[in-house]
Design an enzyme around this catalytic site. Structure first.
Site, PDB file in Angstrom:
ATOM      1  N   CYS A  46      43.299  16.956 -93.983  1.00 17.23           N
ATOM      2  CA  CYS A  46      43.676  16.133 -95.130  1.00 17.23           C
ATOM      3  C   CYS A  46      42.511  15.933 -96.092  1.00 17.23           C
ATOM      4  O   CYS A  46      41.353  16.192 -95.757  1.00 17.23           O
ATOM      5  CB  CYS A  46      44.109  14.737 -94.667  1.00 17.23           C
ATOM      6  SG  CYS A  46      45.499  14.699 -93.558  1.00 17.23           S
ATOM      7  N   CYS A  50      44.078  10.687 -98.425  1.00 16.20           N
ATOM      8  CA  CYS A  50      45.442  10.868 -97.919  1.00 16.20           C
ATOM      9  C   CYS A  50      46.032   9.537 -97.457  1.00 16.20           C
ATOM     10  O   CYS A  50      45.363   8.742 -96.790  1.00 16.20           O
ATOM     11  CB  CYS A  50      45.458  11.863 -96.761  1.00 16.20           C
ATOM     12  SG  CYS A  50      47.133  12.219 -96.184  1.00 16.20           S
ATOM     13  N   CYS A  77      47.940  19.256 -94.584  1.00 16.85           N
ATOM     14  CA  CYS A  77      48.823  18.094 -94.518  1.00 16.85           C
ATOM     15  C   CYS A  77      49.941  18.256 -95.542  1.00 16.85           C
ATOM     16  O   CYS A  77      49.706  18.670 -96.676  1.00 16.85           O
ATOM     17  CB  CYS A  77      48.008  16.841 -94.826  1.00 16.85           C
ATOM     18  SG  CYS A  77      48.976  15.326 -94.991  1.00 16.85           S
ATOM     19  N   CYS A  80      49.387  15.034 -98.454  1.00 15.45           N
ATOM     20  CA  CYS A  80      48.371  15.089 -99.521  1.00 15.45           C
ATOM     21  C   CYS A  80      48.134  16.495-100.053  1.00 15.45           C
ATOM     22  O   CYS A  80      47.481  16.665-101.075  1.00 15.45           O
ATOM     23  CB  CYS A  80      47.057  14.479 -99.039  1.00 15.45           C
ATOM     24  SG  CYS A  80      46.200  15.426 -97.762  1.00 15.45           S
TER      25      CYS A  80
END
Length: 119
Positions: A46, A50, A77, A80
């Site tokens: 991430c 995030c 992810c 994000c």
């Protein structure tokens, strides 16, 4: 000394030792692009900002680039989207809390789904 006091001290010591962890806890958008972090238990990596659930420190690894995280076996992810370029205009820039209104930057379309508007 209580358990919560010792835990708080451990967290404060960890934050002082590694400012990247502090950026994750603060979800600092200024840290985006300077590093990425991966979570061993979920297999994802991430951006520091995030909005996903914050991981336990012992499950986090830091990476300089998205490629480094992917090479280590982590996937991006879905929340994000760290491997995609950051949008130039985010939701926060559209909302003016002092005016209490939404403003639309020139050249951008603002659409509202009637299904979500009626709920």
């Amino acid at each position: 000394m209580t358990s919560s006091t010792s835990t708080t001290r451990q967290i404060n010591r960890t934050i002082r030792q590694d400012p990247r962890w502090a950026a994750i806890l603060a979800r600092d958008p200024a840290a985006d692009g300077t590093f990425y972090y991966s979570v061993r238990t979920t297999g994802v990596y991430c951006r520091p900002s995030c909005a996903a659930r914050q991981p336990l420190r012992e499950n986090v690894r830091f990476h300089a680039t998205c490629a480094d995280a992917e090479q280590a076996g982590f996937r991006p992810c879905k929340r994000c989207r760290p491997s995609s370029p950051r949008r130039l205009i985010g939701r926060r820039q559209w909302w003016s809390p002092s005016a209490g209104t939404l403003s639309r930057p020139s050249g951008c379309r603002l659409s509202v789904s009637w299904r979500t508007a009626r709920k």
